[in-house]
Design a protein around this motif. Structure first.
Motif, PDB file in Angstrom:
ATOM      1  N   ALA A   1      59.147  30.750  62.998  1.00 51.71           N
ATOM      2  CA  ALA A   1      58.760  29.493  63.646  1.00 51.71           C
ATOM      3  C   ALA A   1      57.560  29.692  64.546  1.00 51.71           C
ATOM      4  N   ALA A   2      57.422  30.895  65.145  1.00 54.36           N
ATOM      5  CA  ALA A   2      56.305  31.144  66.053  1.00 54.36           C
ATOM      6  C   ALA A   2      55.023  31.479  65.301  1.00 54.36           C
ATOM      7  N   LEU A   3      55.104  32.241  64.195  1.00 48.17           N
ATOM      8  CA  LEU A   3      53.930  32.667  63.433  1.00 48.17           C
ATOM      9  C   LEU A   3      54.133  32.300  61.966  1.00 48.17           C
ATOM     10  N   SER A   4      54.243  31.006  61.695  1.00 51.44           N
ATOM     11  CA  SER A   4      54.580  30.550  60.357  1.00 51.44           C
ATOM     12  C   SER A   4      53.440  30.735  59.371  1.00 51.44           C
ATOM     13  N   SER A   5      52.210  30.911  59.851  1.00 52.71           N
ATOM     14  CA  SER A   5      51.068  30.981  58.948  1.00 52.71           C
ATOM     15  C   SER A   5      50.489  32.388  58.813  1.00 52.71           C
ATOM     16  N   LYS A   6      51.024  33.384  59.488  1.00 50.28           N
ATOM     17  CA  LYS A   6      50.479  34.741  59.447  1.00 50.28           C
ATOM     18  C   LYS A   6      51.434  35.649  58.695  1.00 50.28           C
ATOM     19  N   THR A   7      50.937  36.158  57.555  1.00 46.82           N
ATOM     20  CA  THR A   7      51.756  37.057  56.737  1.00 46.82           C
ATOM     21  C   THR A   7      51.020  38.335  56.362  1.00 46.82           C
ATOM     22  N   THR A   8      49.743  38.467  56.703  1.00 49.94           N
ATOM     23  CA  THR A   8      48.936  39.623  56.280  1.00 49.94           C
ATOM     24  C   THR A   8      48.657  40.521  57.465  1.00 49.94           C
ATOM     25  N   LEU A   9      48.934  41.818  57.303  1.00 52.75           N
ATOM     26  CA  LEU A   9      48.708  42.816  58.345  1.00 52.75           C
ATOM     27  C   LEU A   9      47.548  43.721  57.962  1.00 52.75           C
ATOM     28  N   MET A  10      46.903  44.261  58.986  1.00 53.87           N
ATOM     29  CA  MET A  10      45.870  45.280  58.815  1.00 53.87           C
ATOM     30  C   MET A  10      46.386  46.567  59.454  1.00 53.87           C
ATOM     31  N   ILE A  11      46.614  47.584  58.616  1.00 51.51           N
ATOM     32  CA  ILE A  11      47.119  48.872  59.083  1.00 51.51           C
ATOM     33  C   ILE A  11      45.915  49.785  59.305  1.00 51.51           C
ATOM     34  N   LYS A  12      45.731  50.246  60.532  1.00 50.53           N
ATOM     35  CA  LYS A  12      44.587  51.078  60.877  1.00 50.53           C
ATOM     36  C   LYS A  12      45.047  52.514  61.147  1.00 50.53           C
TER      37      LYS A  12
ATOM     38  N   LYS B   1      47.323  45.248  63.315  1.00 44.74           N
ATOM     39  CA  LYS B   1      46.726  43.993  63.773  1.00 44.74           C
ATOM     40  C   LYS B   1      46.854  42.949  62.681  1.00 44.74           C
ATOM     41  N   TRP B   2      46.660  41.690  63.080  1.00 43.16           N
ATOM     42  CA  TRP B   2      46.647  40.608  62.102  1.00 43.16           C
ATOM     43  C   TRP B   2      45.307  40.603  61.368  1.00 43.16           C
ATOM     44  N   ALA B   3      45.347  40.453  60.058  1.00 40.86           N
ATOM     45  CA  ALA B   3      44.134  40.435  59.255  1.00 40.86           C
ATOM     46  C   ALA B   3      43.379  39.118  59.447  1.00 40.86           C
ATOM     47  N   ARG B   4      42.072  39.154  59.203  1.00 39.94           N
ATOM     48  CA  ARG B   4      41.268  37.938  59.334  1.00 39.94           C
ATOM     49  C   ARG B   4      41.572  36.952  58.208  1.00 39.94           C
ATOM     50  N   VAL B   5      41.733  37.465  56.972  1.00 42.58           N
ATOM     51  CA  VAL B   5      42.099  36.627  55.822  1.00 42.58           C
ATOM     52  C   VAL B   5      43.613  36.669  55.692  1.00 42.58           C
ATOM     53  N   GLN B   6      44.248  35.510  55.722  1.00 42.44           N
ATOM     54  CA  GLN B   6      45.700  35.423  55.719  1.00 42.44           C
ATOM     55  C   GLN B   6      46.183  34.772  54.429  1.00 42.44           C
ATOM     56  N   GLY B   7      47.253  35.340  53.864  1.00 43.12           N
ATOM     57  CA  GLY B   7      47.903  34.752  52.695  1.00 43.12           C
ATOM     58  C   GLY B   7      47.497  35.404  51.387  1.00 43.12           C
ATOM     59  N   LYS B   8      48.413  35.403  50.444  1.00 46.18           N
ATOM     60  CA  LYS B   8      48.173  36.021  49.140  1.00 46.18           C
ATOM     61  C   LYS B   8      47.079  35.303  48.373  1.00 46.18           C
ATOM     62  N   GLU B   9      47.130  33.986  48.317  1.00 46.09           N
ATOM     63  CA  GLU B   9      46.138  33.221  47.566  1.00 46.09           C
ATOM     64  C   GLU B   9      44.740  33.398  48.149  1.00 46.09           C
ATOM     65  N   ALA B  10      44.636  33.411  49.482  1.00 45.31           N
ATOM     66  CA  ALA B  10      43.320  33.600  50.106  1.00 45.31           C
ATOM     67  C   ALA B  10      42.769  34.993  49.823  1.00 45.31           C
ATOM     68  N   LEU B  11      43.625  35.996  49.784  1.00 44.75           N
ATOM     69  CA  LEU B  11      43.168  37.358  49.482  1.00 44.75           C
ATOM     70  C   LEU B  11      42.691  37.480  48.036  1.00 44.75           C
ATOM     71  N   ILE B  12      43.370  36.811  47.126  1.00 41.64           N
ATOM     72  CA  ILE B  12      42.946  36.861  45.714  1.00 41.64           C
ATOM     73  C   ILE B  12      41.585  36.189  45.552  1.00 41.64           C
ATOM     74  N   ARG B  13      41.401  35.015  46.196  1.00 44.50           N
ATOM     75  CA  ARG B  13      40.098  34.350  46.110  1.00 44.50           C
ATOM     76  C   ARG B  13      38.991  35.195  46.732  1.00 44.50           C
ATOM     77  N   ARG B  14      39.352  35.993  47.737  1.00 47.47           N
ATOM     78  CA  ARG B  14      38.355  36.825  48.412  1.00 47.47           C
ATOM     79  C   ARG B  14      37.863  37.961  47.524  1.00 47.47           C
ATOM     80  N   PHE B  15      38.751  38.562  46.694  1.00 48.88           N
ATOM     81  CA  PHE B  15      38.391  39.772  45.954  1.00 48.88           C
ATOM     82  C   PHE B  15      38.277  39.574  44.446  1.00 48.88           C
ATOM     83  N   GLU B  16      38.633  38.413  43.881  1.00 48.38           N
ATOM     84  CA  GLU B  16      38.649  38.286  42.426  1.00 48.38           C
ATOM     85  C   GLU B  16      37.244  38.323  41.816  1.00 48.38           C
ATOM     86  N   LYS B  17      36.198  37.937  42.573  1.00 46.36           N
ATOM     87  CA  LYS B  17      34.834  37.967  42.052  1.00 46.36           C
ATOM     88  C   LYS B  17      34.021  39.120  42.635  1.00 46.36           C
ATOM     89  N   THR B  18      34.687  40.063  43.299  1.00 47.81           N
ATOM     90  CA  THR B  18      33.991  41.204  43.897  1.00 47.81           C
ATOM     91  C   THR B  18      33.795  42.298  42.858  1.00 47.81           C
TER      92      THR B  18
END
Length: 271
Positions: free
Chosen positions: A118-129, A215-232
């Motif tokens: 309920a507090a972080l309903s839109s954040k699901t992507t982590l950045m492991i450093k 830390k929380w990643a700048r790009v959040q969500g599975k669909e957003a990550l796929i759109r980010r890298f599918e044309k790379t």
């Protein structure tokens, strides 16, 4: 121009003068009454003009301050009733402005242990450093499978960026979990994790003093990550360096999980 007269004029006649019609004479008044009577055609008294001096204050602050002093100055009638020691006293200072009180805003306190979704309903992507540079993608998949099985969570995306010339990772990775509660739980579990000694798939021992920072990643969500890298386009020779989508999500309970699906395109290096 000539005018013909009927008869000849007398040159010895008297000069003709017009007789003016004079007004009838005023009745004569007694001398006593005439001495007190005002003149009939007396001139009015001259008008006198008085100039009132007007001064304008050069400093508006001093002008306002003088007005405030006059407002708080005791009146003359009241000043006579005061004792002698108070008659020559300076006027009292104006009252201070009302003091503003600071009030703390009542913000709701959220308990992350009970309702993280309920507090972080839109954040699901982590950045492991601070990942050791010798580790590969297969090792990170097994590493995450073990912690997901212990804490009953699942993840569906992983990207471990690589330096294609040195063939080592860049020290960080992006992991997307299936829900926000799982992401919050793994963020707490992996924070300040010490790597120490680990064995790779090639049998090599990895000794590192690095400590994980999550830390929380700048790009959040599975669909957003796929759109980010599918044309790379990745300039490398092995698909092991590409981001992967895990379908179905991996939770560490399956001994033979499905093969990861690569995202992006490979451009072979010219030798």
């Amino acid at each position: 121009m000539c005018v013909k007269l009927p008869a000849q004029l007398n040159p010895h006649a008297e000069e003709w003068r017009p007789i003016a019609s004079l007004p009838p004479p005023l009745p004569r008044l007694p001398h006593a009454l005439f001495s007190y009577a005002p003149p009939l055609f007396a001139a009015p008294p001259p008008l006198q003009y008085y100039q009132v001096p007007v001064t304008f204050p050069t400093d508006i602050y001093a002008h306002n301050h003088a007005i405030s002093d006059q407002q708080h100055r005791p009146k003359k009638g009241i000043k006579k009733l005061l004792p002698p020691r108070l008659r020559s006293a300076p006027p009292p200072p104006p009252p201070p402005p009302p003091k503003l009180e600071w009030r703390q805003k009542n913000t709701p306190v959220v308990d992350f242990s009970t309702s993280p979704a309920a507090a972080l309903s839109s954040k699901t992507t982590l950045m492991i450093k601070n990942i050791p540079n010798q580790l590969r993608r297969d090792f990170m998949l097994k590493f995450l499978d073990g912690y997901c099985k212990t804490h009953s969570v699942a993840y569906d995306f992983l990207y471990l960026p690589f330096d294609f010339r040195k063939l080592g990772n860049l020290g960080y990775a992006f992991v997307n979990f299936t829900n926000a509660a799982a992401a919050v739980k793994m963020k707490k579990v992996l924070s300040n994790f010490k790597w120490r000694e680990y064995y790779t798939d090639d049998g090599e021992t990895v000794c590192s003093h690095k400590v994980c920072e999550i830390k929380w990643a700048r790009v959040q969500g599975k669909e957003a990550l796929i759109r980010r890298f599918e044309k790379t386009t990745f300039v490398c020779d092995d698909r092991e360096f590409l981001p992967v989508v895990l379908d179905p999500p991996r939770d560490g309970t399956d001994r033979n999980p499905a093969e990861p699906v690569n995202v992006g395109r490979i451009c072979r290096r010219s030798r």
